[in-house]
Write a protein that holds these residues in place. Structure first.
Motif, PDB file in Angstrom:
ATOM      1  N   LEU A  91       0.803  -1.220   0.000  1.00 43.67           N
ATOM      2  CA  LEU A  91       0.000   0.000   0.000  1.00 43.67           C
ATOM      3  C   LEU A  91       0.834   1.267   0.000  1.00 43.67           C
ATOM      4  O   LEU A  91       0.375   2.323  -0.401  1.00 43.67           O
ATOM      5  N   ALA A  92       2.073   1.172   0.455  1.00 37.34           N
ATOM      6  CA  ALA A  92       2.874   2.362   0.711  1.00 37.34           C
ATOM      7  C   ALA A  92       3.580   2.934  -0.512  1.00 37.34           C
ATOM      8  O   ALA A  92       4.036   4.075  -0.471  1.00 37.34           O
ATOM      9  N   SER A  93       3.704   2.148  -1.588  1.00 38.77           N
ATOM     10  CA  SER A  93       4.438   2.665  -2.743  1.00 38.77           C
ATOM     11  C   SER A  93       4.099   1.854  -3.985  1.00 38.77           C
ATOM     12  O   SER A  93       3.516   0.785  -3.913  1.00 38.77           O
ATOM     13  N   GLY A  94       4.502   2.398  -5.110  1.00 35.30           N
ATOM     14  CA  GLY A  94       4.383   1.669  -6.363  1.00 35.30           C
ATOM     15  C   GLY A  94       3.254   2.155  -7.246  1.00 35.30           C
ATOM     16  O   GLY A  94       2.502   3.067  -6.898  1.00 35.30           O
ATOM     17  N   LEU A  95       3.172   1.547  -8.393  1.00 33.05           N
ATOM     18  CA  LEU A  95       2.140   1.846  -9.374  1.00 33.05           C
ATOM     19  C   LEU A  95       1.559   0.520  -9.851  1.00 33.05           C
ATOM     20  O   LEU A  95       2.285  -0.320 -10.379  1.00 33.05           O
ATOM     21  N   ASP A  96       0.282   0.314  -9.615  1.00 30.45           N
ATOM     22  CA  ASP A  96      -0.415  -0.868 -10.125  1.00 30.45           C
ATOM     23  C   ASP A  96      -0.996  -0.517 -11.485  1.00 30.45           C
ATOM     24  O   ASP A  96      -1.512   0.595 -11.683  1.00 30.45           O
ATOM     25  N   LEU A  97      -0.917  -1.452 -12.427  1.00 29.61           N
ATOM     26  CA  LEU A  97      -1.383  -1.207 -13.792  1.00 29.61           C
ATOM     27  C   LEU A  97      -2.422  -2.231 -14.201  1.00 29.61           C
ATOM     28  O   LEU A  97      -2.275  -3.425 -13.927  1.00 29.61           O
ATOM     29  N   VAL A  98      -3.459  -1.752 -14.883  1.00 28.37           N
ATOM     30  CA  VAL A  98      -4.546  -2.590 -15.390  1.00 28.37           C
ATOM     31  C   VAL A  98      -4.644  -2.333 -16.889  1.00 28.37           C
ATOM     32  O   VAL A  98      -4.922  -1.206 -17.312  1.00 28.37           O
ATOM     33  N   VAL A  99      -4.392  -3.359 -17.685  1.00 31.79           N
ATOM     34  CA  VAL A  99      -4.389  -3.249 -19.147  1.00 31.79           C
ATOM     35  C   VAL A  99      -5.620  -3.951 -19.690  1.00 31.79           C
ATOM     36  O   VAL A  99      -5.780  -5.165 -19.508  1.00 31.79           O
ATOM     37  N   GLU A 100      -6.491  -3.199 -20.347  1.00 27.94           N
ATOM     38  CA  GLU A 100      -7.696  -3.769 -20.960  1.00 27.94           C
ATOM     39  C   GLU A 100      -7.494  -3.892 -22.462  1.00 27.94           C
ATOM     40  O   GLU A 100      -6.911  -3.006 -23.090  1.00 27.94           O
ATOM     41  N   GLY A 101      -7.983  -4.990 -23.036  1.00 28.14           N
ATOM     42  CA  GLY A 101      -7.901  -5.168 -24.474  1.00 28.14           C
ATOM     43  C   GLY A 101      -8.413  -6.535 -24.879  1.00 28.14           C
ATOM     44  O   GLY A 101      -8.982  -7.275 -24.064  1.00 28.14           O
ATOM     45  N   ASP A 102      -8.228  -6.870 -26.130  1.00 29.46           N
ATOM     46  CA  ASP A 102      -8.618  -8.171 -26.669  1.00 29.46           C
ATOM     47  C   ASP A 102      -7.368  -8.980 -26.968  1.00 29.46           C
ATOM     48  O   ASP A 102      -6.414  -8.457 -27.555  1.00 29.46           O
ATOM     49  N   ALA A 103      -7.390 -10.237 -26.575  1.00 27.86           N
ATOM     50  CA  ALA A 103      -6.281 -11.142 -26.862  1.00 27.86           C
ATOM     51  C   ALA A 103      -6.446 -11.693 -28.271  1.00 27.86           C
ATOM     52  O   ALA A 103      -7.491 -12.241 -28.611  1.00 27.86           O
ATOM     53  N   VAL A 104      -5.394 -11.524 -29.073  1.00 31.67           N
ATOM     54  CA  VAL A 104      -5.402 -12.002 -30.458  1.00 31.67           C
ATOM     55  C   VAL A 104      -4.245 -12.974 -30.615  1.00 31.67           C
ATOM     56  O   VAL A 104      -3.092 -12.632 -30.326  1.00 31.67           O
ATOM     57  N   ARG A 105      -4.556 -14.173 -31.068  1.00 34.17           N
ATOM     58  CA  ARG A 105      -3.500 -15.171 -31.252  1.00 34.17           C
ATOM     59  C   ARG A 105      -2.621 -14.770 -32.418  1.00 34.17           C
ATOM     60  O   ARG A 105      -3.106 -14.342 -33.466  1.00 34.17           O
ATOM     61  N   THR A 106      -1.314 -14.892 -32.222  1.00 36.42           N
ATOM     62  CA  THR A 106      -0.376 -14.629 -33.300  1.00 36.42           C
ATOM     63  C   THR A 106       0.262 -15.949 -33.738  1.00 36.42           C
ATOM     64  O   THR A 106       0.612 -16.779 -32.907  1.00 36.42           O
ATOM     65  N   GLY A 140      11.172 -29.335 -23.497  1.00 36.93           N
ATOM     66  CA  GLY A 140      10.720 -30.444 -22.656  1.00 36.93           C
ATOM     67  C   GLY A 140       9.397 -31.041 -23.100  1.00 36.93           C
ATOM     68  O   GLY A 140       8.909 -31.993 -22.501  1.00 36.93           O
ATOM     69  N   GLY A 141       8.796 -30.469 -24.134  1.00 34.99           N
ATOM     70  CA  GLY A 141       7.516 -30.959 -24.632  1.00 34.99           C
ATOM     71  C   GLY A 141       6.415 -29.952 -24.394  1.00 34.99           C
ATOM     72  O   GLY A 141       6.460 -29.162 -23.465  1.00 34.99           O
ATOM     73  N   GLY A 142       5.440 -29.986 -25.231  1.00 37.62           N
ATOM     74  CA  GLY A 142       4.282 -29.126 -25.072  1.00 37.62           C
ATOM     75  C   GLY A 142       4.287 -27.922 -25.997  1.00 37.62           C
ATOM     76  O   GLY A 142       5.323 -27.308 -26.224  1.00 37.62           O
ATOM     77  N   GLU A 143       3.118 -27.656 -26.526  1.00 38.47           N
ATOM     78  CA  GLU A 143       2.910 -26.521 -27.406  1.00 38.47           C
ATOM     79  C   GLU A 143       2.223 -25.404 -26.625  1.00 38.47           C
ATOM     80  O   GLU A 143       1.365 -25.662 -25.788  1.00 38.47           O
ATOM     81  N   ALA A 144       2.594 -24.166 -26.919  1.00 40.00           N
ATOM     82  CA  ALA A 144       1.965 -23.012 -26.289  1.00 40.00           C
ATOM     83  C   ALA A 144       1.511 -22.036 -27.376  1.00 40.00           C
ATOM     84  O   ALA A 144       2.297 -21.647 -28.241  1.00 40.00           O
ATOM     85  N   LEU A 145       0.240 -21.671 -27.317  1.00 39.19           N
ATOM     86  CA  LEU A 145      -0.304 -20.654 -28.200  1.00 39.19           C
ATOM     87  C   LEU A 145       0.151 -19.298 -27.669  1.00 39.19           C
ATOM     88  O   LEU A 145       0.281 -19.099 -26.468  1.00 39.19           O
ATOM     89  N   VAL A 146       0.370 -18.348 -28.573  1.00 40.28           N
ATOM     90  CA  VAL A 146       0.844 -17.025 -28.176  1.00 40.28           C
ATOM     91  C   VAL A 146      -0.223 -15.992 -28.533  1.00 40.28           C
ATOM     92  O   VAL A 146      -0.741 -15.979 -29.652  1.00 40.28           O
ATOM     93  N   TYR A 147      -0.535 -15.144 -27.551  1.00 42.63           N
ATOM     94  CA  TYR A 147      -1.549 -14.106 -27.706  1.00 42.63           C
ATOM     95  C   TYR A 147      -0.925 -12.748 -27.463  1.00 42.63           C
ATOM     96  O   TYR A 147      -0.069 -12.588 -26.591  1.00 42.63           O
ATOM     97  N   GLY A 148      -1.401 -11.754 -28.205  1.00 43.87           N
ATOM     98  CA  GLY A 148      -1.013 -10.371 -27.982  1.00 43.87           C
ATOM     99  C   GLY A 148      -2.226  -9.568 -27.555  1.00 43.87           C
ATOM    100  O   GLY A 148      -3.331  -9.778 -28.068  1.00 43.87           O
ATOM    101  N   VAL A 149      -2.011  -8.653 -26.620  1.00 45.25           N
ATOM    102  CA  VAL A 149      -3.074  -7.756 -26.173  1.00 45.25           C
ATOM    103  C   VAL A 149      -2.599  -6.324 -26.395  1.00 45.25           C
ATOM    104  O   VAL A 149      -1.696  -5.849 -25.699  1.00 45.25           O
ATOM    105  N   SER A 150      -3.191  -5.662 -27.382  1.00 43.74           N
ATOM    106  CA  SER A 150      -2.934  -4.234 -27.589  1.00 43.74           C
ATOM    107  C   SER A 150      -3.913  -3.482 -26.707  1.00 43.74           C
ATOM    108  O   SER A 150      -5.125  -3.684 -26.811  1.00 43.74           O
ATOM    109  N   PRO A 151      -3.412  -2.634 -25.836  1.00 37.46           N
ATOM    110  CA  PRO A 151      -4.323  -1.964 -24.902  1.00 37.46           C
ATOM    111  C   PRO A 151      -5.352  -1.079 -25.603  1.00 37.46           C
ATOM    112  O   PRO A 151      -5.037  -0.394 -26.575  1.00 37.46           O
ATOM    113  N   THR A 152      -6.578  -1.140 -25.100  1.00 32.65           N
ATOM    114  CA  THR A 152      -7.592  -0.159 -25.474  1.00 32.65           C
ATOM    115  C   THR A 152      -7.688   0.905 -24.390  1.00 32.65           C
ATOM    116  O   THR A 152      -8.023   2.047 -24.663  1.00 32.65           O
TER     117      THR A 152
END
Length: 170
Positions: A91-106, A140-152
């Motif tokens: 509570l005493a310091s810092g900056l909290d950030l909230v990014v809103e947008g749509d996730a688009v798979r690349t 080590g195995g496993g596929e991961a989808l990648v998403y980008g979120v451009s802030p609105t």
């Protein structure tokens, strides 16, 4: 890094008297350096789903990856609206950030290669990915989808002796 440079607007209702808006360059720097983000998505029945993850900033967007069978990927397939949050758990310091947008798979190979390099640079070799078939693949195995979120919209909540709420619109 060049890119969008929105002007911050202070919301006096939630800010100390005389508080000034945070400069976007400062907020963007925090998005670039933050190690942990919380992703909020919406389940098919309308309930929220929140989970921590890693993300990297590139070209005015946050990028993250997840397995296709994970709840967040299933939620995003139905509803791309999401929120990514990061900040200080104090509570005493810092900056909290909230990014809103749509996730688009690349699936763009060149972009995925750049992002894979950013993951290693930011998080170390434990986060090395091979890029193929439009996704990340962990050695080590496993596929991961990648998403980008451009802030609105991004909200910044300054804490400490002077509180502030800054809004940037894109």
């Amino acid at each position: 890094m060049a890119g969008k440079n929105p002007t911050g607007e202070i919301d006096a209702r939630y800010s100390s008297e005389g508080a000034a808006p945070v400069q976007w360059a400062h907020a963007r720097g925090l998005l670039e350096s933050a190690e942990v983000f919380w992703l909020s998505t919406v389940r098919p029945d309308g309930r929220p789903h929140v989970t921590p993850l890693l993300a990297v900033w590139l070209a005015d967007a946050l990028y993250f990856c997840t397995g296709a069978e994970e709840r967040k990927a299933q939620n995003l397939a139905r509803n791309p609206h999401c929120i990514l949050t990061t900040g200080h758990n104090t509570l005493a310091s810092g900056l909290d950030l909230v990014v809103e947008g749509d996730a688009v798979r690349t699936k763009d190979h060149d972009l995925l290669k750049r992002l894979a390099g950013l993951y290693v640079a930011k998080y170390g070799t434990a986060w090395s990915f091979e890029v193929r078939d439009g996704a990340f693949h962990h050695p080590g195995g496993g596929e991961a989808l990648v998403y980008g979120v451009s802030p609105t919209k991004v909200l910044g909540f300054g804490k400490g002796t002077e509180s502030s709420q800054t809004r940037w619109r894109f």
